[in-house]
Design a protein around this motif. Structure first.
Motif, mmCIF file in Angstrom:
data_model
loop_
_atom_site.group_PDB
_atom_site.id
_atom_site.type_symbol
_atom_site.label_atom_id
_atom_site.label_comp_id
_atom_site.label_asym_id
_atom_site.label_seq_id
_atom_site.Cartn_x
_atom_site.Cartn_y
_atom_site.Cartn_z
ATOM 1 N N MET A 50 0.808 -1.190 -0.171
ATOM 2 C CA MET A 50 -0.143 -0.056 -0.276
ATOM 3 C C MET A 50 0.747 1.356 0.099
ATOM 4 O O MET A 50 0.602 2.278 -0.622
ATOM 5 N N SER A 51 1.973 1.143 0.709
ATOM 6 C CA SER A 51 2.777 2.293 0.851
ATOM 7 C C SER A 51 3.484 2.473 -0.649
ATOM 8 O O SER A 51 3.602 3.920 -1.234
ATOM 9 N N LEU A 52 3.970 1.672 -1.409
ATOM 10 C CA LEU A 52 4.308 1.601 -2.660
ATOM 11 C C LEU A 52 3.282 2.192 -3.540
ATOM 12 O O LEU A 52 3.596 2.996 -4.542
ATOM 13 N N SER A 81 2.808 5.892 -3.184
ATOM 14 C CA SER A 81 3.838 6.725 -3.371
ATOM 15 C C SER A 81 4.085 6.679 -5.268
ATOM 16 O O SER A 81 4.292 7.588 -5.674
ATOM 17 N N VAL A 82 3.565 5.648 -5.898
ATOM 18 C CA VAL A 82 3.341 5.538 -7.344
ATOM 19 C C VAL A 82 2.323 6.531 -7.825
ATOM 20 O O VAL A 82 2.466 7.238 -8.714
ATOM 21 N N THR A 83 1.213 6.701 -7.463
ATOM 22 C CA THR A 83 -0.026 7.080 -7.324
ATOM 23 C C THR A 83 0.259 8.713 -7.015
ATOM 24 O O THR A 83 -0.296 9.216 -6.052
ATOM 25 N N ALA A 133 0.461 13.207 -7.641
ATOM 26 C CA ALA A 133 -0.471 14.252 -8.386
ATOM 27 C C ALA A 133 -0.620 14.122 -9.719
ATOM 28 O O ALA A 133 -1.768 14.348 -10.456
ATOM 29 N N ALA A 134 0.400 13.878 -10.303
ATOM 30 C CA ALA A 134 0.499 13.846 -11.903
ATOM 31 C C ALA A 134 -0.654 12.655 -12.458
ATOM 32 O O ALA A 134 -1.265 13.004 -13.205
ATOM 33 N N THR A 135 -0.749 11.533 -11.510
ATOM 34 C CA THR A 135 -1.338 10.463 -11.917
ATOM 35 C C THR A 135 -3.040 10.961 -11.696
ATOM 36 O O THR A 135 -3.911 10.753 -12.652
ATOM 37 N N LEU A 136 -3.251 11.491 -10.749
ATOM 38 C CA LEU A 136 -4.636 12.165 -10.316
ATOM 39 C C LEU A 136 -5.068 13.103 -11.378
ATOM 40 O O LEU A 136 -6.177 13.266 -11.665
ATOM 41 N N LEU A 137 -3.979 13.991 -11.780
ATOM 42 C CA LEU A 137 -4.415 14.888 -12.847
ATOM 43 C C LEU A 137 -4.469 14.439 -14.291
ATOM 44 O O LEU A 137 -5.231 14.656 -14.982
ATOM 45 N N GLY A 138 -3.800 13.454 -14.577
ATOM 46 C CA GLY A 138 -3.568 13.131 -16.052
ATOM 47 C C GLY A 138 -4.462 11.670 -16.150
ATOM 48 O O GLY A 138 -4.892 11.633 -17.251
ATOM 49 N N ALA A 139 -5.129 11.172 -15.325
ATOM 50 C CA ALA A 139 -5.986 9.807 -15.475
ATOM 51 C C ALA A 139 -7.292 10.346 -16.086
ATOM 52 O O ALA A 139 -7.512 9.896 -17.099
ATOM 53 N N PRO A 140 -7.768 11.271 -15.789
ATOM 54 C CA PRO A 140 -9.205 11.778 -16.515
ATOM 55 C C PRO A 140 -8.901 12.174 -17.780
ATOM 56 O O PRO A 140 -9.688 11.841 -18.617
ATOM 57 N N VAL A 141 -7.775 12.850 -18.253
ATOM 58 C CA VAL A 141 -7.483 13.121 -19.560
ATOM 59 C C VAL A 141 -7.181 11.937 -20.348
ATOM 60 O O VAL A 141 -7.622 11.734 -21.393
ATOM 61 N N TYR A 176 -4.756 -0.381 -15.983
ATOM 62 C CA TYR A 176 -3.789 -0.059 -15.212
ATOM 63 C C TYR A 176 -3.816 -0.397 -13.769
ATOM 64 O O TYR A 176 -3.031 -0.977 -13.084
ATOM 65 N N SER A 177 -5.115 -0.436 -13.394
ATOM 66 C CA SER A 177 -5.324 -0.804 -11.846
ATOM 67 C C SER A 177 -5.149 -2.424 -11.734
ATOM 68 O O SER A 177 -4.523 -2.726 -10.760
ATOM 69 N N GLU A 178 -5.299 -3.176 -12.662
ATOM 70 C CA GLU A 178 -5.133 -4.635 -12.700
ATOM 71 C C GLU A 178 -3.802 -4.942 -12.536
ATOM 72 O O GLU A 178 -3.171 -5.866 -11.977
#
Length: 96
Positions: free
Chosen positions: A52-54, A57-59, A61-69, A81-83
């Motif tokens: 969960m820590s890993l 750290s991978v998720t 802010a860039a992922t949170l902003l880029g995923a909807p795009v 990607y989640s799988e």
């Protein structure tokens, strides 16, 4: 659209709660004496917390902003990607 007093109240409440948790763990409940205890839990951390820590750290802010795009542009194929994350971090957590 404007923010009302309830919105500001919730914001202040969450900031106070986060500050209180940080002060408690930083000043009162601090039992880590060495960097080994702080960084790797003195070698006693389990597989699930490490994975969960890993993942956290991978998720970034860039992922949170880029995923909807990405989902808007390429469709729901991005959900694979989640799988992949689950499989890879599960495997990494079992390797010692």
């Amino acid at each position: 659209m404007f923010l009302g007093w309830i919105d500001y109240g919730v914001l202040v409440l969450l900031l106070c709660l986060s500050t209180g948790i940080g002060l408690y763990h930083g000043c009162i409940h601090s039992k880590q004496l060495t960097t080994n205890e702080f960084l790797i839990g003195n070698g006693r951390i389990g597989i699930l917390p490490a994975a969960m820590s890993l993942l956290a750290s991978v998720t970034s802010a860039a992922t949170l902003l880029g995923a909807p795009v990405e989902i808007y542009t390429y469709g729901t194929m991005y959900l694979y990607y989640s799988e992949y994350y689950t499989i890879v971090f599960g495997l990494l957590g079992t390797i010692h």
